[in-house]
Scaffold this motif. Sequence first.
Motif, PDB file in Angstrom:
ATOM      1  N   VAL A   8      41.197  39.583  49.887  1.00 25.75           N
ATOM      2  CA  VAL A   8      41.517  39.869  48.485  1.00 25.75           C
ATOM      3  C   VAL A   8      41.618  38.555  47.712  1.00 25.75           C
ATOM      4  O   VAL A   8      42.174  37.567  48.195  1.00 25.75           O
ATOM      5  CB  VAL A   8      42.845  40.651  48.383  1.00 25.75           C
ATOM      6  N   ASP A   9      41.067  38.553  46.511  1.00 25.21           N
ATOM      7  CA  ASP A   9      41.164  37.385  45.631  1.00 25.21           C
ATOM      8  C   ASP A   9      42.491  37.468  44.890  1.00 25.21           C
ATOM      9  O   ASP A   9      42.616  38.168  43.886  1.00 25.21           O
ATOM     10  CB  ASP A   9      39.995  37.381  44.645  1.00 25.21           C
ATOM     11  N   TYR A  10      43.488  36.765  45.404  1.00 19.59           N
ATOM     12  CA  TYR A  10      44.835  36.867  44.830  1.00 19.59           C
ATOM     13  C   TYR A  10      44.940  36.177  43.474  1.00 19.59           C
ATOM     14  O   TYR A  10      45.871  36.449  42.717  1.00 19.59           O
ATOM     15  CB  TYR A  10      45.868  36.313  45.806  1.00 19.59           C
ATOM     16  N   SER A  11      43.993  35.313  43.140  1.00 18.21           N
ATOM     17  CA  SER A  11      44.005  34.716  41.802  1.00 18.21           C
ATOM     18  C   SER A  11      43.719  35.790  40.751  1.00 18.21           C
ATOM     19  O   SER A  11      44.312  35.796  39.663  1.00 18.21           O
ATOM     20  CB  SER A  11      42.981  33.582  41.708  1.00 18.21           C
ATOM     21  N   LEU A  12      42.804  36.726  41.065  1.00 16.12           N
ATOM     22  CA  LEU A  12      42.547  37.853  40.174  1.00 16.12           C
ATOM     23  C   LEU A  12      43.761  38.766  40.088  1.00 16.12           C
ATOM     24  O   LEU A  12      44.152  39.207  39.001  1.00 16.12           O
ATOM     25  CB  LEU A  12      41.348  38.660  40.680  1.00 16.12           C
ATOM     26  N   LEU A  13      44.345  39.040  41.226  1.00 21.28           N
ATOM     27  CA  LEU A  13      45.517  39.921  41.289  1.00 21.28           C
ATOM     28  C   LEU A  13      46.658  39.371  40.446  1.00 21.28           C
ATOM     29  O   LEU A  13      47.264  40.081  39.630  1.00 21.28           O
ATOM     30  CB  LEU A  13      45.957  40.070  42.752  1.00 21.28           C
ATOM     31  N   LYS A 291      35.496  35.123  36.396  1.00 28.89           N
ATOM     32  CA  LYS A 291      35.540  35.392  37.828  1.00 28.89           C
ATOM     33  C   LYS A 291      34.760  36.663  38.157  1.00 28.89           C
ATOM     34  O   LYS A 291      34.051  36.735  39.170  1.00 28.89           O
ATOM     35  CB  LYS A 291      37.003  35.546  38.279  1.00 28.89           C
ATOM     36  N   GLY A 292      34.865  37.666  37.279  1.00 27.42           N
ATOM     37  CA  GLY A 292      34.125  38.909  37.492  1.00 27.42           C
ATOM     38  C   GLY A 292      32.621  38.704  37.454  1.00 27.42           C
ATOM     39  O   GLY A 292      31.885  39.241  38.287  1.00 27.42           O
ATOM     40  N   PHE A 293      32.154  37.912  36.495  1.00 32.69           N
ATOM     41  CA  PHE A 293      30.715  37.619  36.420  1.00 32.69           C
ATOM     42  C   PHE A 293      30.266  36.784  37.621  1.00 32.69           C
ATOM     43  O   PHE A 293      29.152  36.969  38.130  1.00 32.69           O
ATOM     44  CB  PHE A 293      30.389  36.907  35.108  1.00 32.69           C
ATOM     45  N   GLY A 304      27.181  46.799  43.428  1.00 27.59           N
ATOM     46  CA  GLY A 304      28.449  46.094  43.255  1.00 27.59           C
ATOM     47  C   GLY A 304      28.361  45.018  42.186  1.00 27.59           C
ATOM     48  O   GLY A 304      29.284  44.828  41.391  1.00 27.59           O
ATOM     49  N   SER A 305      27.236  44.307  42.174  1.00 28.51           N
ATOM     50  CA  SER A 305      27.055  43.248  41.180  1.00 28.51           C
ATOM     51  C   SER A 305      27.017  43.820  39.770  1.00 28.51           C
ATOM     52  O   SER A 305      27.680  43.310  38.853  1.00 28.51           O
ATOM     53  CB  SER A 305      25.769  42.464  41.461  1.00 28.51           C
ATOM     54  N   LEU A 306      26.242  44.895  39.572  1.00 34.15           N
ATOM     55  CA  LEU A 306      26.142  45.487  38.236  1.00 34.15           C
ATOM     56  C   LEU A 306      27.475  46.074  37.785  1.00 34.15           C
ATOM     57  O   LEU A 306      27.832  45.985  36.604  1.00 34.15           O
ATOM     58  CB  LEU A 306      25.058  46.567  38.219  1.00 34.15           C
ATOM     59  N   ILE A 360      35.536  44.907  44.876  1.00 32.71           N
ATOM     60  CA  ILE A 360      34.198  44.313  44.975  1.00 32.71           C
ATOM     61  C   ILE A 360      34.310  42.869  45.450  1.00 32.71           C
ATOM     62  O   ILE A 360      33.559  42.426  46.327  1.00 32.71           O
ATOM     63  CB  ILE A 360      33.473  44.368  43.612  1.00 32.71           C
ATOM     64  N   SER A 361      35.255  42.137  44.875  1.00 28.44           N
ATOM     65  CA  SER A 361      35.460  40.737  45.252  1.00 28.44           C
ATOM     66  C   SER A 361      35.803  40.599  46.723  1.00 28.44           C
ATOM     67  O   SER A 361      35.293  39.700  47.415  1.00 28.44           O
ATOM     68  CB  SER A 361      36.579  40.139  44.391  1.00 28.44           C
TER      69      SER A 361
END
Length: 385
Positions: A8-13, A291-293, A304-306, A360-361
């Motif tokens: 999990v990307d905890y920076s996003l969280l 980060k999402g892009f 997943g990318s789209l 997705i990440s």
Amino acid sequence: MKKFFQHVDYSLLVSVFLLCGIGLVMIYSASIGVSITKYEYSPSHFFVRQLAFFFVGLIIFSFTMILPYQFYKRFMAPIVFASIAMLIAVFFFGKTVNNAKSWIMIGGFGLQPAEFVKLGLSIYLAGIFSKKQDKLDQFSTSVVPPLSIILIILLLIIKQPDFGTAMVVAAVAGIIIFCSGIQRKHLVLLIGASVGALVLFSFLFSGEQMSRFTAAYDPFSDPERDGYQLINAYVAMAAGGMTGSGLGESVQKYGFLPEPHTDFIIAIIGEELGFIGIAAVILLLAFIVIKGFYIGVIGKDTYGSLLAFGISGMIGVQSSVNLGAAVGLLPITGVPLPFISYGGSSLILFMASAGILINISAHVNFKLKQPAAAPAAKERQVKAL
């Protein structure tokens, strides 16, 4: 499950929860004046309701963060048709608020179906264009059908009327189509048709709708009516300066600035927390979008990318529309600021979307950290995650 949380990307969280926390605090502060005026004995009325929506959103966020994002692709057709059905239901069971029939009341709480359509359409477009990657040169069979769905949804939202949401939906659809890899000549054709439709549609604007452009680009021509909201937003942000007047110390929220806890909450943030507070909110939103892009770019799964592009674009476009209206760069459309503005439908939508983006990440991070493996082994690894 353990493997999932390791990737999990905890920076996003953390960014998502920081924004939600800022939103709850600022809604409590910004809505005190409105709460006392409308609900004399409940100065925390809007805060309590938003807190309830946050806990609902937290449950949905946890679910979407854990559920593999590929699940939605299997049900993309029912999801998009359910989205259309909800928009149609608004005309039969909806409630008119601020001259727009866009709400459905459920047990004293209002839900705005058009908000959830943004995610539903993103799931559908990501799924349909990922399935048609080898047929994108066939415009009539691969691009026209999803365009028809987009057009139906836009017309239903405009009919409410909710031009701000329609603008966001159209932009998100455009981002996914652009990133899908359709041929350049088809892309140019779509851009030209969109610009032409926008120009043609502008001639159908009512006097009230045209006044929003006047309010945005020349607010001082009518400071007591059309320009009143924007001028008071300017006053609030100017009063805050660099560091703000202090949390809870806003003056504009006490009857001067309309909608201080919804559309123009960024002005109250500017007044109380200053430029530093506004910058913090913008940087957190920008981080999630970028980060999402990035996740979409490095992902190996087209769907997943789209979907990552669509969710990131949705957050970025809606943030830009809200902030642009607050500083007079865009007409005021009533679009809430993601994760921050008061509104249960908006908060739940963006928390659900953020959960999908984090999922997705996690799958992208898992695949990047795995050594090269045979196709069958790779499939078992993804299923294990």
